[in-house]
Scaffold this motif. Sequence first.
Motif, PDB file in Angstrom:
ATOM      1  N   ALA A   1       0.843  -1.193   0.000  1.00 26.28           N
ATOM      2  CA  ALA A   1       0.000   0.000   0.000  1.00 26.28           C
ATOM      3  C   ALA A   1       0.879   1.243   0.000  1.00 26.28           C
ATOM      4  CB  ALA A   1      -0.904   0.008   1.230  1.00 26.28           C
ATOM      5  N   PRO A   2       0.409   2.317  -0.628  1.00 25.83           N
ATOM      6  CA  PRO A   2       1.224   3.534  -0.637  1.00 25.83           C
ATOM      7  C   PRO A   2       1.402   4.078   0.775  1.00 25.83           C
ATOM      8  CG  PRO A   2      -0.989   3.975  -1.455  1.00 25.83           C
ATOM      9  CD  PRO A   2      -0.872   2.494  -1.337  1.00 25.83           C
ATOM     10  N   GLU A   3       2.502   4.691   0.953  1.00 24.47           N
ATOM     11  CA  GLU A   3       2.785   5.277   2.263  1.00 24.47           C
ATOM     12  C   GLU A   3       1.855   6.460   2.513  1.00 24.47           C
ATOM     13  OE1 GLU A   3       6.479   7.478   4.615  1.00 24.47           O
ATOM     14  OE2 GLU A   3       6.733   6.669   2.584  1.00 24.47           O
ATOM     15  N   ARG A   4       1.412   6.593   3.735  1.00 20.22           N
ATOM     16  CA  ARG A   4       0.529   7.706   4.108  1.00 20.22           C
ATOM     17  C   ARG A   4       1.212   8.548   5.171  1.00 20.22           C
ATOM     18  NH1 ARG A   4      -4.930   6.666   2.633  1.00 20.22           N
ATOM     19  NH2 ARG A   4      -5.642   8.128   4.217  1.00 20.22           N
ATOM     20  N   ARG A   5       0.866   9.826   5.160  1.00 19.21           N
ATOM     21  CA  ARG A   5       1.465  10.736   6.113  1.00 19.21           C
ATOM     22  C   ARG A   5       0.358  11.448   6.891  1.00 19.21           C
ATOM     23  NH1 ARG A   5       6.490  13.972   3.871  1.00 19.21           N
ATOM     24  NH2 ARG A   5       6.992  11.779   3.504  1.00 19.21           N
ATOM     25  N   GLU A   6       0.657  11.772   8.133  1.00 24.94           N
ATOM     26  CA  GLU A   6      -0.314  12.479   8.954  1.00 24.94           C
ATOM     27  C   GLU A   6      -0.624  13.858   8.357  1.00 24.94           C
ATOM     28  OE1 GLU A   6      -1.898  11.219  11.439  1.00 24.94           O
ATOM     29  OE2 GLU A   6      -0.786   9.314  11.416  1.00 24.94           O
ATOM     30  N   ILE A   7      -1.869  14.318   8.605  1.00 20.96           N
ATOM     31  CA  ILE A   7      -2.322  15.577   7.994  1.00 20.96           C
ATOM     32  C   ILE A   7      -1.442  16.745   8.422  1.00 20.96           C
ATOM     33  CG2 ILE A   7      -4.218  17.242   7.954  1.00 20.96           C
ATOM     34  CD1 ILE A   7      -6.160  14.922   8.010  1.00 20.96           C
ATOM     35  N   ASP A   8      -1.123  16.814   9.684  1.00 21.88           N
ATOM     36  CA  ASP A   8      -0.288  17.929  10.158  1.00 21.88           C
ATOM     37  C   ASP A   8       1.086  17.906   9.488  1.00 21.88           C
ATOM     38  OD1 ASP A   8      -2.324  18.746  11.760  1.00 21.88           O
ATOM     39  OD2 ASP A   8      -1.547  17.798  13.589  1.00 21.88           O
ATOM     40  N   ALA A   9       1.624  16.701   9.293  1.00 28.90           N
ATOM     41  CA  ALA A   9       2.921  16.600   8.625  1.00 28.90           C
ATOM     42  C   ALA A   9       2.811  17.053   7.171  1.00 28.90           C
ATOM     43  CB  ALA A   9       3.440  15.167   8.698  1.00 28.90           C
ATOM     44  N   CYS A  10       1.690  16.724   6.523  1.00 27.29           N
ATOM     45  CA  CYS A  10       1.495  17.171   5.142  1.00 27.29           C
ATOM     46  C   CYS A  10       1.497  18.696   5.058  1.00 27.29           C
ATOM     47  CB  CYS A  10       0.178  16.619   4.592  1.00 27.29           C
ATOM     48  SG  CYS A  10       0.142  14.813   4.424  1.00 27.29           S
ATOM     49  N   ARG A  11       0.793  19.331   5.967  1.00 29.54           N
ATOM     50  CA  ARG A  11       0.733  20.800   5.950  1.00 29.54           C
ATOM     51  C   ARG A  11       2.122  21.398   6.186  1.00 29.54           C
ATOM     52  NH1 ARG A  11      -4.576  22.345   6.083  1.00 29.54           N
ATOM     53  NH2 ARG A  11      -6.078  20.820   6.871  1.00 29.54           N
ATOM     54  N   ARG A  12       2.844  20.828   7.131  1.00 33.63           N
ATOM     55  CA  ARG A  12       4.185  21.363   7.413  1.00 33.63           C
ATOM     56  C   ARG A  12       5.101  21.194   6.200  1.00 33.63           C
ATOM     57  NH1 ARG A  12       3.409  18.691  12.381  1.00 33.63           N
ATOM     58  NH2 ARG A  12       4.738  16.970  11.654  1.00 33.63           N
ATOM     59  N   ASP A  13       5.046  20.028   5.564  1.00 42.73           N
ATOM     60  CA  ASP A  13       5.934  19.779   4.424  1.00 42.73           C
ATOM     61  C   ASP A  13       5.607  20.687   3.245  1.00 42.73           C
ATOM     62  OD1 ASP A  13       7.081  17.867   5.971  1.00 42.73           O
ATOM     63  OD2 ASP A  13       6.192  16.149   4.927  1.00 42.73           O
ATOM     64  N   LEU A  14       4.310  20.898   2.984  1.00 37.59           N
ATOM     65  CA  LEU A  14       3.931  21.780   1.872  1.00 37.59           C
ATOM     66  C   LEU A  14       4.366  23.213   2.158  1.00 37.59           C
ATOM     67  CD1 LEU A  14       2.482  22.189  -0.815  1.00 37.59           C
ATOM     68  CD2 LEU A  14       0.371  22.615   0.478  1.00 37.59           C
ATOM     69  N   ALA A  15       4.144  23.668   3.369  1.00 32.53           N
ATOM     70  CA  ALA A  15       4.541  25.040   3.706  1.00 32.53           C
ATOM     71  C   ALA A  15       6.046  25.215   3.583  1.00 32.53           C
ATOM     72  CB  ALA A  15       4.072  25.369   5.129  1.00 32.53           C
ATOM     73  N   ALA A  16       6.802  24.211   4.034  1.00 34.83           N
ATOM     74  CA  ALA A  16       8.257  24.322   3.964  1.00 34.83           C
ATOM     75  C   ALA A  16       8.730  24.343   2.516  1.00 34.83           C
ATOM     76  CB  ALA A  16       8.901  23.153   4.715  1.00 34.83           C
ATOM     77  N   GLU A  17       8.119  23.519   1.659  1.00 35.15           N
ATOM     78  CA  GLU A  17       8.551  23.441   0.262  1.00 35.15           C
ATOM     79  C   GLU A  17       8.249  24.740  -0.480  1.00 35.15           C
ATOM     80  OE1 GLU A  17      10.468  21.935  -2.846  1.00 35.15           O
ATOM     81  OE2 GLU A  17      10.177  20.773  -1.004  1.00 35.15           O
ATOM     82  N   THR A  18       7.035  25.260  -0.323  1.00 39.46           N
ATOM     83  CA  THR A  18       6.660  26.467  -1.080  1.00 39.46           C
ATOM     84  C   THR A  18       7.311  27.718  -0.510  1.00 39.46           C
ATOM     85  OG1 THR A  18       4.653  26.640   0.284  1.00 39.46           O
ATOM     86  CG2 THR A  18       4.475  25.475  -1.826  1.00 39.46           C
TER      87      THR A  18
END
Length: 671
Positions: free
Chosen positions: A479-496
Amino acid sequence: MVSLLPSPTARRRHGWLLGLPLLGLVWVAATLHAQPEVERAVEASARAASSGQQDAVDASGETWFRLTGQGRDLVVKGDAPDAASRERLLLRLAGAGAPRRVLSAIGLVEEVSPFVWTATRTREDRIDLSGSRPAEIGRTALDARLRAELPASVALADEARAVRGGPPDFPSVAAFALARLQALAPGGVATVRDTTLGLEGEAAGPDSYETLRADLANLPAGYSAGRVEIRPPRVAEFRFGVERRADGGLTLTGNVVSETARTLLRKAAQEVAEGASVEDRTRTARGLGEGIDPEALTRFTLQAAGLLREGSVTFDGARLSAAGSAVDGQAVAEIGVLLRERRPQGVAPGSLDLRAAPLSPYRVTLRRDGDGLTLAGHLPDAAARERVLAAIRPRFIRERIVDRTRLAEGAPPNLVAALETAIPQLALLASGELAVADRDIALTGTSLYPESGRRLRTSFPAALPAAWRATASVSTPGAPERREIDACRRDLAAETRAHPLHFAPGSSAFAADFYPVLDAIAALAKLCPDLRFEVAGHLDPPGSRRETPSADAGAVQTTASIDKDAAKEAAGRSAPGKDAAKGKDTAHIKEAAPGKDAKAGKAAADKNAKAAKGAKPAEAPVAESEPDIARLRAQAIVDYLLQAGAAADQVGAAAGAPEAGAQAIVFTLRG
């Protein structure tokens, strides 16, 4: 009357016999007093007769014979270069006058094979040399080299014969052998046979045994080990012990009977330590009592030490004793039974000083794998054990159940209830572990179904009794790896935030630095399937200028010159369709597309730009600025993310007008 006393005549006839013992003592004393003087006179006369003769010197420049007085006789030893030199020497010595007889023990220098030189430690303070020595090395020079390796109190008696055919660098290997011989007890022998070195005998002590084994691994250059038979030393009291350290590791002390026994001991100790370190301080020695099996002794000692949290189990030559902190109260009784009833044959029970320390943390583990289910750790009593096993058996019918739990006080409240709640959750996993540490309980493992894994992650913590803290970490193979919602928000903010995307004024074409950022966002979308990514474009600053590919390469326009029709035409060029497939004005489309098309689009844009060089500036009509370019840019980003693998319902352009004053693409997470 008849008299029994001897007559005066008889007493005179036999009286001289009484003086014979006294006369003998006088003669012996005179002989002992005079003999050294006689021997020195004989030796001096012989040396005078042989001195100054050319044939009395060997190849090393030393005199090849030795003279020793033996009463009035003269003993001659040595190795003559040839038979003629030997005969001439004997004739000169016989004519010296002082010796009564000349006793010859002179040999001849000859070629030998194999070359054998032997050093024997006959006493603590004496070493005898025999066999052969190279003729090119003088006896005196060799003696000086060898004595440098010996204590001053050790005498060296060299009876080795001079021969031809000795090995290279013989003085070095002979000195090395004598130094090692000091580590052997009297009776030890060192032998140089051609280019091999052998040692035989009993080590002088435990440390000497270990030192010898290490030294024989570093022989002089050009030499190898020959016959090596070093017996361990005999100790007055054979000891052995296993110490359990606070970190769970083991320290082995005392003696072992052989190197093979040490190897087996280390392997068994690693199993008892269960991954903790094992420190071996043992020394090889003899002296274990007859009838005691060394393997049974070490196995028993390790078994008892495995029941300790911290402490030691020791054998002092006759008795086994244990002291320290046991893993639990049950272990205290078990060690006592071991020492009283199951100790090795020939060993007596010793002292027992054990205590049971409180368990901290209190642990229980259930591990499900391909071999079945293993229950380990501690439970408060037998009734609790039965309740836990009763919860396990109906859910693991086809699997082997191994119970390794022990009984100990100190369990947290509601431990059994928490386990009864958690065991059905473990049964839903293909493999996994349930680990309890005081009031913390963790469920880890793999599930065959993604939905089941997601449900466990949310339902498991809520099902436990109050005051218990629970975590669940469940994965699904494939199954594809899943990430916690808060981690997703942090990673997107850091990238952009680190790499904002700015379009060139008036353009919807991607710059080269867009692609790594968009690829990272597409990958993040796959890891966060429950979130929706909204993309908002940006306008150009008022009055900004841009270069446009036109017939007049020098034309410079402002964004105010883009009227509605021009904006629609630009949107048509950027959107994929039939005209784009036919190649009409594809520069912007291909630059905005990912992969191979994006690269081709970039090349086309560059080609058009080069072709436009030299063109004259052209004026364009001026019109009011519109948000169409912002929507066009947002849609280009969405198209790229869809083609990079994001789900169709997961990304889209933001509704409404672009944010006023925005200078870069804005990404927003919904959900």
